[in-house]
Scaffold this active site. Structure first.
Site, short mmCIF file in Angstrom:
data_model
loop_
_atom_site.label_atom_id
_atom_site.label_comp_id
_atom_site.label_asym_id
_atom_site.label_seq_id
_atom_site.Cartn_x
_atom_site.Cartn_y
_atom_site.Cartn_z
N GLU A 177 0.83 -1.21 0.00
CA GLU A 177 0.00 0.00 0.00
C GLU A 177 0.86 1.26 0.00
OE1 GLU A 177 -3.13 -0.46 2.87
OE2 GLU A 177 -3.51 -2.52 2.23
N HIS A 416 -17.95 -10.58 5.20
CA HIS A 416 -16.68 -9.94 5.52
C HIS A 416 -15.96 -10.69 6.63
CE1 HIS A 416 -14.08 -6.56 7.22
NE2 HIS A 416 -13.55 -6.91 6.07
N HIS A 417 -14.73 -11.10 6.36
CA HIS A 417 -13.88 -11.77 7.34
C HIS A 417 -12.59 -10.99 7.52
CE1 HIS A 417 -15.68 -16.04 6.38
NE2 HIS A 417 -16.52 -15.27 7.07
N GLU A 418 -12.53 -10.14 8.53
CA GLU A 418 -11.25 -9.50 8.87
C GLU A 418 -10.54 -10.48 9.81
OE1 GLU A 418 -9.31 -6.58 8.11
OE2 GLU A 418 -8.04 -7.94 9.25
N GLU A 511 -9.48 3.96 0.28
CA GLU A 511 -9.56 4.28 1.70
C GLU A 511 -8.49 5.29 2.15
OE1 GLU A 511 -9.18 0.18 2.78
OE2 GLU A 511 -7.14 0.43 3.52
#
Ligand code: NOJ
Ligand code: CA
Length: 710
Positions: A177, A416-418, A511
Site C-alpha cells: 500500500e 466480511h472476514h477480517e 480508503e
C-alpha cells in the site's frame, strides 16, 4: 597430409566447434520473431540469459543461481545435458474477465543442466517466449540424494541496458500500500523514506522494489517485471544496484524458517516475467501472466456472478461510524485508545438503508463490515489471535433479518472476514465460517489481514503466507465460495487456475483518501496503477466517491480526483466486483438520485473484449470494454494532475450500426481540488466513423456508455 585426411579434419573440427557452440548457447524466439532469449552457460558453467526485442538488447547477460542452506550453491559448474523446444498455440475462455477468449501462443525452450563435479545435481530452466514478453522458471527435477532444499537466496539477475524511467514502489515484505514513485533507475531509493505512518505493517529491509515494476527505455520501449504462478514459494522483490543498472531477485524471507523458501523436489519456481511492449496500452492488453498459469482446476464457478456492490464501509473510513459497537477505539485511523460513544455502522437499520438504495439503483451486492463481534480488540498489537469468530453478530445487527430483507429486495450479501492477520485462527475457523455462509446462501467473502502477521517472523509476502492464501482459495473453492482478499499476496495470474479468486486489494486503495496523513492518493495514482499493479490482476479499488471533499466528516482529507474521474474507474480499473463506495445520501442530489449515478447503474462488470485507446504510463489512459451478453460498450478515460483533450475514434464499433452514446464528463471549470464535482452529461449518436474530443480537467476523467440502437 592427403586431401582426404584434411577434409576429415575440417569436418571433425567444424563438428567439434558447432557441437561446443550448441552445448553452451541456445536461443528461442517469440512466434513473431521480435522477442528473443539467448541462453548460455559460461566457461565456468554459470547459466545466464540475454533478451532482445527487434534486434535491440533489452536484458544484457544476466546470471541465474541459488543459495541453499547446508549445501553448495547452485551457481557454476553446469553443463547442458539436454534441451527441447516446442510451440504452442491455443485459445481458452475466461469464466469472467477482461475478455472472453484468450490466445496462448508461445515458443518454449527447456534446458536440462547438470553439475560436473561429484555433486552432479540437476537443474532445468524452462523458457517461454511470447509476442508480448518472455518468461522463465527453474525446475528442480526429482534426483538422487536430494529431497528438500531450504533456499536462502534466489539470484536471478535482470541486467538492464540503460538508465530507464521506472514506476516503482518499495519492496516491502508486508505491504503493497505504497504510492508509486517515478524516477530514473539510478535514482531508485526504497530505503530513504522509511517512515510510512499510515501502514498497519511494513518492513523494507533493503533497496528493493515490488513487482509489477514498469519501465520505459530511452527508445520508448515499455518493460514490466513481475512473476506468474506464485505457488508454495516466497514473493519476489527486485534488489536494486543503481550504479550497475542491475536488479537481482530478492525473495521475501521468514525468520522462523531461517531462509526464503523450503521446497520438496520435484519443484518448479514461479515464472519470472518481463512484459515487452512498444505501446504502453499493450501492457494492459497482454494476457501473458494469465497464460503462464495452469488451466482452471476447480471447474464451474457460476456461483459467482460479477457484480457491483454498495456497503457499510466508506462511512467508517471517513469517521461517520465505527466498526465496533463498543466505541472504545478510533477505528477511523486504526488507532487505539480513544474512548468515545458508540457509532456502530453495521446496524440492522443501516443495512436496510443500503439494501434499499442498491435495489432501487440496479446494484446487486451489499458488503457489511463490522457485523461480527471482536472489533474493539482487533488492532491491539500483540493480542489479535482469536478476536473474531466470523459467526457471531453484534447485538444491534440482526443477521437473519438483514438476510431476509436483502433476499426480498434481490440483493446479494457479501461476507466480511477480517482476520486481523491471525491466519492460524482463520484456518481453524474457516470451515465453520464457510458453512455459516453457505447456510445463508452467501457466495463470496471479502477477507482482510490488517496488522503484522501472527506468528512473528512471518511476513504477508513470504512462503508461509503464500501457502495460507492458497489454502483459503482451495477451501473456499470446495465450498463454492469466491474470495476478494485485502492485504493479500500479490496477484500472479492464479485466477486462471482458481477462478474463485475474484479480486483483491494489494495497493493503496480509495480508503487512503479518507484518512492518509499525506492527504491521500494524488491524481496521478490511478494513471500509474493501470500500468503497474493492474498488470497483475483485478483490483478491488472501491471507486465511486461523489462527495469528493466530505467536509462534514473530515476537513483535512478528500478524494483527489474529479467526480467524472471516479466514474471512469469502473472501466479503467478492472475488477469483476466493483463497489459504489459512497454513502447512499451522497448519491442524492436535489432530492433525487444523482444523474451521474446512472453510469454506475448501467456500466458492465464482465467483458467480452477490452481495447486500450490511449495510454501513457503515469499520465493518462483511456480504455474501451465491451460487456458480455449485452455487447454494449463502455469507455473510461482518466488523467493525472494535468488537463488534457482525449481524441477518440470509435472504430471498435460494428459496421453499419448506430449507437446511443451518453458522455459523463468534467464540467467546464472542473478541477480535482477546486471544483471536483462539476460534471456534464451529454447524449450523442455514435457510429464506427465517429470522432470525438473530450476535455479532461486536472485530475479529471470521462465515461461513456454506448448502447446499440435497436
Ligand atoms: C483494510 C481493508 O482494506 C479495508 O477495506 C477494510 O475496511 C479494513 N481493513 C477493515 O477490515
Ligand atoms: Ca475534507
Amino acid at each position: 597430409m592427403n586431401k582426404f585426411r584434411l577434409l576429415l579434419c575440417v569436418l571433425f573440427l567444424s563438428n567439434l566447434f558447432s557441437c561446443k557452440q550448441e552445448e553452451r548457447t541456445l536461443t528461442v524466439n517469440s512466434p513473431n520473431d521480435f522477442n528473443k532469449i539467448i541462453f548460455n552457460v559460461s566457461e565456468e558453467g554459470r547459466p545466464n540469459y540475454m533478451v532482445s526485442h527487434n534486434n535491440t538488447k533489452v536484458i544484457d547477460t544476466s546470471y541465474m543461481s541459488f543459495e541453499v542452506k547446508d549445501l553448495p550453491a547452485f551457481s557454476g559448474d553446469f553443463k547442458i545435458i539436454g534441451s527441447t523446444t516446442s510451440t504452442s498455440d491455443d485459445i481458452w475462455e475466461m469464466p469472467w474477465g477482461e475478455q472472453l477468449e484468450v490466445r496462448n501462443n508461445y515458443n518454449e525452450l527447456i534446458v536440462n543442466l547438470q553439475e560436473q563435479s561429484e555433486t552432479n545435481r540437476e537443474l532445468t530452466i524452462h523458457f517461454k517466449v511470447y509476442d508480448d514478453g518472455i518468461a522463465f522458471r527453474y525446475e528442480f527435477p526429482e534426483q538422487k540424494n536430494l529431497q528438500e532444499l531450504l533456499i536462502t537466496d534466489e539470484n536471478t539477475e535482470f541486467n538492464l541496458t540503460g538508465n530507464h524511467k521506472v514506476w516503482w514502489m518499495p519492496g516491502d515484505w508486508d505491504n503493497y500500500e505504497h504510492l508509486y514513485n517515478e524516477t530514473l533507475f539510478s535514482e531508485i531509493d526504497a530505503l530513504s523514506k522509511q517512515n510510512h505512518p499510515d501502514l498497519n505493517a511494513t518492513y523494507i529491509p533493503e533497496n528493493a522494489i515490488n513487482t509489477p515494476a514498469t519501465m520505459k527505455t530511452d527508445e520508448g520501449l515499455y518493460l514490466s517485471f513481475h512473476e506468474a504462478d506464485l505457488t508454495d514459494y516466497a514473493g519476489m522483490t527486485l534488489k536494486i544496484d543503481n550504479a550497475n543498472l542491475n536488479m537481482v531477485s530478492e525473495l521475501v524471507g521468514s525468520e522462523r524458517l531461517g531462509g526464503k523458501a523450503k521446497v520438496q523436489l520435484p519443484f518448479n519456481t514461479p515464472w519470472r516475467t518481463i512484459q515487452i511492449a512498444e505501446k504502453a496500452g499493450d501492457l494492459i492488453e497482454s494476457k501473458m501472466i494469465l497464460n503462464l498459469n495452469d488451466p482452471n482446476a476447480i471447474g464451474d464457478v457460476s456461483y459467482f456472478k460479477p457484480m457491483k456492490y454498495v456497503g457499510i464501509w466508506w462511512e467508517m473510513h471517513i469517521g461517520k461510524s465505527t466498526w465496533d459497537m463498543e466505541g472504545s477505539q478510533d477505528m477511523n485511523t486504526y488507532t487505539t485508545g480513544k474512548v468515545g460513544t458508540s457509532r456502530h455502522g453495521a446496524t440492522t437499520e443501516n443495512a436496510k438503508k443500503y439494501i434499499d438504495f442498491a435495489s432501487q439503483n440496479g446494484i446487486r451486492g451489499l458488503l457489511v463490515e463490522g457485523w461480527n463481534t471482536g472489533w474493539d480488540q482487533w488492532i491491539n498489537t500483540d493480542d489479535r489471535e482469536g478476536v473474531f469468530d466470523f459467526i457471531t453478530p453484534y447485538d444491534d445487527y440482526d443477521f437473519d433479518q438483514v438476510m431476509l430483507y436483502a433476499k426480498d429486495k434481490g440483493v446479494e450479501v457479501i461476507m466480511h472476514h477480517e482476520t486481523s492477520a491471525a491466519p492460524r485462527t482463520y484456518e481453524k475457523q474457516m470451515g465453520v465460517a464457510y458453512d455459516f455462509m453457505k447456510e445463508n446462501d452467501i457466495n463470496s467473502v471479502k477477507t482482510g489481514y490488517v496488522g503484522a502477521i501472527i506468528p512473528k517472523g512471518e511476513y504477508h509476502h513470504g512462503q508461509w503466507m503464500v501457502n495460507h492464501y492458497q489454502r483459503v482459495l482451495e477451501e473456499a473453492a470446495k465450498m463454492k465460495i469466491a474470495v476478494n482478499a485485502h492485504e493479500p499476496i500479490k496477484a500472479t495470474g492464479k485466477r486462471r487456475t482458481y477462478p474463485n479468486a475474484i479480486s483483491r486489494e494489494g495497493l493503496r486503495g480509495q480508503e487512503f483518501n479518507a484518512w492518509a496523513s499525506d492527504g491521500g492518493n494524488p491524481p496521478s495514482h490511478l494513471p500509474t496503477v493501470a500500468f503497474t499493479r493492474m498488470l497483475a490482476g483485478p483490483i478491488d479499488f472501491t471507486p465511486g466517491a461523489f462527495n469528493i471533499k466530505f467536509d462534514e466528516y473530515k476537513k483535512e482529507n478528500q478524494v483527489n480526483t474529479t467526480l467524472a474521474h471516479q466514474l471512469a474507474l469502473y472501466v479503467v480499473i478492472y475488477s469483476p466486483v466493483q463497489m459504489a463506495c459512497d454513502l447512499p445520501e451522497h448519491y442524492i442530489l436535489d432530492g433525487k438520485v444523482h444523474p451521474a449515478f446512472k453510469f454506475i447503474t448501467d456500466v458492465g462488470v464482465d467483458w467480452q473484449q477490452t481495447k486500450v485507446l490511449e495510454a501513457e504510463v503515469g499520465d493518462y489512459v483511456t480504455i474501451a470494454r465491451q460487456e458480455r451478453e449485452s455487447l454494449n460498450w463502455f469507455v473510461g478515460g482518466i488523467t493525472d494532475e494535468n488537463k488534457r483533450t482525449a481524441s477518440l475514434n470509435f472504430d471498435f464499433l460494428e459496421d453499419g450500426k448506430s449507437y446511443e452514446g451518453t458522455i459523463y464528463k468534467d464540467g467546464l471549470d472542473a478541477d480535482w481540488n477546486d471544483n471536483p464535482q462539476a460534471y456534464e452529461i451529454e447524449n450523442i449518436e455514435l457510429t464506427k466513423d465517429s470522432k470525438l474530443d473530450v476535455e479532461l480537467a486536472p485530475g479529471g476523467g470521462f465515461a461513456i456508455s454506448i448502447i446499440e440502437k435497436r
